[in-house]
Design an enzyme around this catalytic site. Structure first.
Site, PDB file in Angstrom:
ATOM      1  N   GLU A 240      23.589  43.246  33.929  1.00 17.96           N
ATOM      2  CA  GLU A 240      23.565  44.578  33.899  1.00 17.96           C
ATOM      3  C   GLU A 240      24.010  45.131  35.274  1.00 17.96           C
ATOM      4  O   GLU A 240      25.042  46.235  35.256  1.00 17.96           O
ATOM      5  CB  GLU A 240      22.182  45.000  33.669  1.00 17.96           C
ATOM      6  CG  GLU A 240      21.440  44.532  32.478  1.00 17.96           C
ATOM      7  CD  GLU A 240      22.180  45.103  31.440  1.00 17.96           C
ATOM      8  OE1 GLU A 240      22.797  46.120  31.227  1.00 17.96           O
ATOM      9  OE2 GLU A 240      22.076  44.375  30.266  1.00 17.96           O
ATOM     10  N   HIS A 243      27.486  45.651  34.970  1.00 22.35           N
ATOM     11  CA  HIS A 243      27.894  46.768  34.215  1.00 22.35           C
ATOM     12  C   HIS A 243      27.883  47.883  35.098  1.00 22.35           C
ATOM     13  O   HIS A 243      28.757  49.003  35.038  1.00 22.35           O
ATOM     14  CB  HIS A 243      26.756  47.200  33.018  1.00 22.35           C
ATOM     15  CG  HIS A 243      27.097  46.454  31.787  1.00 22.35           C
ATOM     16  ND1 HIS A 243      28.446  46.295  31.196  1.00 22.35           N
ATOM     17  CD2 HIS A 243      26.234  45.866  30.865  1.00 22.35           C
ATOM     18  CE1 HIS A 243      28.337  45.833  30.166  1.00 22.35           C
ATOM     19  NE2 HIS A 243      27.099  45.439  29.895  1.00 22.35           N
ATOM     20  N   ASP A 260      38.763  43.986  28.291  1.00 24.38           N
ATOM     21  CA  ASP A 260      37.817  44.408  29.260  1.00 24.38           C
ATOM     22  C   ASP A 260      38.335  45.028  30.529  1.00 24.38           C
ATOM     23  O   ASP A 260      37.557  45.058  31.628  1.00 24.38           O
ATOM     24  CB  ASP A 260      36.829  43.308  29.315  1.00 24.38           C
ATOM     25  CG  ASP A 260      37.443  42.261  30.176  1.00 24.38           C
ATOM     26  OD1 ASP A 260      38.745  41.989  30.327  1.00 24.38           O
ATOM     27  OD2 ASP A 260      36.557  41.261  30.817  1.00 24.38           O
ATOM     28  N   VAL A 262      40.285  43.604  32.568  1.00 26.12           N
ATOM     29  CA  VAL A 262      40.213  42.631  33.528  1.00 26.12           C
ATOM     30  C   VAL A 262      41.407  41.561  33.305  1.00 26.12           C
ATOM     31  O   VAL A 262      41.403  41.114  32.038  1.00 26.12           O
ATOM     32  CB  VAL A 262      38.935  41.711  33.760  1.00 26.12           C
ATOM     33  CG1 VAL A 262      39.171  40.836  35.015  1.00 26.12           C
ATOM     34  CG2 VAL A 262      37.814  42.697  34.236  1.00 26.12           C
TER      35      VAL A 262
HETATM   36 ZN   LIG Z   1      25.949  44.334  28.320  1.00 29.24          ZN
END
Ligand SMILES: [Zn+2]
Length: 447
Positions: A240, A243, A260, A262
Site C-alpha cells: 500500500e 501505491h 505498470d 516501470v
Molecule cells: Zn494494490
C-alpha cells in the site's frame, strides 16, 4: 482515457477474483476498485495523475542517465515520512495497542530498506534488479498544533470501525503527514479485502483525501492481529505504501504496454493467478513473472521492489503532493527530525562494519579509521546511543533497544557515514530484563 479504460478492465478482474473466492477474505488490496470510483467522481484528479506520469517519466530518465554517466549505484538518499495512525474501535474491539501499531511501522521500514528476512532468498533471475528505498516511516510526535502526540489517535465509533462513514474527516494535513486509517475492516464485516491507498495528487491532498486505509486485524503482529508473526501478509502495508508512492500493480495492463510504467518489472497477468499462492514464474505473458514483488498479489513471497520501482517512488517523493512531507521544516514541525544526511555527505558505508545484523542483545561496530563519534537512532528518530569511540571497534549493548530498524551515524574527518541495522528480540522483554539485569550504560540515552 487510456488509464480509466485499464482501470475498468482491472476492476472487472478484481470483482471476479472476489466472487471466485466465495467471499473469503483473500484480496490483499483493492486500490484498483477504490481508485476507479474515486477518479470517476474526480476528473481533475485523473488529469493530474496523467500529468504526474509525464513528470515521472522525465525524472526517472534523468536519474538513470546520471547514474550511467557516473557509473554509480542507486542513490542511498534517506527520506523520512511523518505518519499519523487513526485507529477506529468499539471498546476493545479493534483497539490495537501501541506495540501492534509499531510492529506495522517496523515492517514498512524493514521491507523498504531491504532488511526483510527473505531478502537474500530472492529468485536469482530477479536478484540483480532488486532495489531499496532509503525511507523511514516515523510516527509523528508533534500534532498539527505543535502539541505532543504519540502519533496514534483512537476513535471510539462502532460504525467507523467498519469504515462506514467518511474517515477523511479525521485527516491531518496531507501535505505534512501520511494518514493511515485503521478501521477493523476496510469493506464491511468480514472484510473481503485488506487495504487500499491513494496515488499522489494535489487534488486529493488539497482536500485531505489521500492516505492508506487498512484493516487493523492485518496490520502488524500483536494481540488484535490475526496474522502469525512472520506471515507475509503483513507486508501488504508495504504494497500500500508502494501505491501511495505511485506504484501500480505489476499486473497493471496485463501483458500489454505500458504495463505498470516501470521498465524492469516483467509483464504478467498476475492478480488472480498469484492469489492462489506464491508462483514466481507463471509465464502468463511468456516471460518469467517477478512473483516476489511487493506489488504483485502473491501472499507468501513478498520480498522485493525492483530498481525501476525505486526510481519511480523517488520521482513520486518529488511530486508536489509528496515533496513537502520530507522537507526539513516539516520533519521539525512533526517531531520526526533525524540527522540531516544529504547524498553528497554519504560515503561508502563499508567503512563501518556492523554485525551481527539483525542484532539481538548486542551489535559490534568495526571502523576502518579511528572515529570521533557514533550515534544510533531508532526509526522514530530518537537518539538511543551516542558515544565517542576510542580505537577501531566497539560492542554496543542493545538489550534495551526495542525490536525494529535502527540507523547509525559516524564521522570520518568531515564526512558523515550512515548505515542501518535491524533489532530482533530473542526473548520477551520482561525475560530479558530478568536475565540481563545489567545497568544501562551511561551513554545509553533512551529506549
Ligand atoms: Zn494494490
Amino acid at each position: 482515457m487510456k488509464i480509466s479504460y485499464s482501470i475498468l478492465v482491472w476492476l472487472t478482474l478484481f470483482t471476479s477474483i472476489v466472487k471466485a473466492q466465495n467471499n473469503t477474505p483473500v484480496s490483499p488490496c483493492s486500490a484498483d476498485e477504490i481508485l476507479a470510483r474515486h477518479l470517476e467522481n474526480n476528473p481533475k484528479a485523473l488529469l493530474e495523475i496523467e500529468d504526474n506520469e509525464d513528470f515521472t517519466k522525465a525524472f526517472v530518465k534523468q536519474i538513470v542517465m546520471e547514474r550511467a554517466k557516473n557509473n554509480a549505484q542507486q542513490s542511498t538518499a534517506q527520506y523520512t515520512i511523518p505518519v499519523v495512525l487513526h485507529v477506529f474501535h468499539f471498546g476493545d474491539d479493534g483497539k490495537i495497542d501501541s506495540a501492534q501499531v509499531q510492529s506495522g511501522i517496523d515492517i514498512l521500514n524493514t521491507d523498504f530498506n531491504g532488511l526483510n528476512d527473505d531478502w537474500n532468498t530472492i529468485d536469482p533471475e530477479f536478484d540483480s534488479i532488486k532495489g531499496t528505498l532509503g525511507i523511514q516511516f516515523c510516527l509523528a510526535s508533534l500534532d498539527p498544533n505543535g502539541n505532543s502526540t504519540p502519533g496514534v489517535i483512537y476513535y471510539e465509533d462502532s460504525l467507523a470501525m467498519l469504515n462506514i462513514p467518511d474517515l477523511f474527516q479525521y485527516a491531518w494535513d496531507n501535505y505534512k503527514y501520511l494518514n493511515i486509517y485503521l478501521p477493523k475492516y476496510t469493506g464491511g464485516s468480514p472484510s473481503l479485502f485488506t487495504a487500499y491507498a491513494y496515488y499522489p495528487s494535489t487534488t486529493g491532498s488539497n482536500n485531505n483525501a489521500g492516505g492508506i486505509f487498512y484493516s487493523s486485524i492485518r496490520w502488524g503482529y500483536g494481540s488484535h492481529s490475526e496474522l502469525i508473526p512472520g506471515q507475509d501478509w503483513a507486508s501488504v502495508g508495504t504494497h500500500e505504501a508502494g501505491h501511495w508512492l505511485n506504484l501500480r500493480h505489476t499486473f497493471q495492463n496485463g501483458c500489454d504496454s505500458p504495463g505498470d510504467y516501470v521498465d524492469d518489472t516483467p509483464p504478467t497477468l498476475g492478480g488472480a493467478i498469484e492469489l492462489s499462492g506464491c508462483t514466481n514464474n507463471d509465464l502468463s505473458c511468456i516471460v518469467s513473472t517477478n512473483g516476489e514483488n511487493y506489488m504483485d498479489y502473491n501472499h507468501d513471497c513478498k520480498k522485493m521492489f525492483t530498481e525501476g520501482q525505486v526510481d519511480r517512488m523517488t520521482a513520486a517523493l518529488n511530486l508536489p503532493s509528496r515533496i513537502t512531507l520530507w522537507s526539513p521544516s516539516n520533519l521539525a514541525a512533526t517531531g520526526c527530525t533525524t540527522p540531516a544526511i544529504s547524498i553528497l555527505e554519504l560515503v561508502n558505508s563499508n567503512s563501518i562494519m556492523a554485525y551481527p545484523n539483525p542484532a539481538k542483545d548486542h551489535i559490534n561496530f568495526q571502523f576502518e579509521q579511528i572515529q570521533a563519534q557514533l550515534s544510533i537512532y531508532n526509526a522514530q528518530g530518537k537518539l538511543v546511543f551516542d558515544n565517542a569511540i576510542n580505537g577501531r571497534s566497539i560492542k554496543v549493548n542493545t538489550n534495551d533497544f526495542g525490536k525494529g530498524l535502527y540507523f547509525y551515524y559516524s564521522t570520518i574527518v568531515s564526512k558523515r557515514i550512515s548505515g542501518k541495522f535491524l533489532m530482533k528480540r530473542s526473548l520477551p522483554l520482561y525475560i530479558r530484563h530478568i536475565l540481563f539485569s545489567l545497568p544501562i550504560g551511561e551513554s545509553l540515552l533512551g529506549r
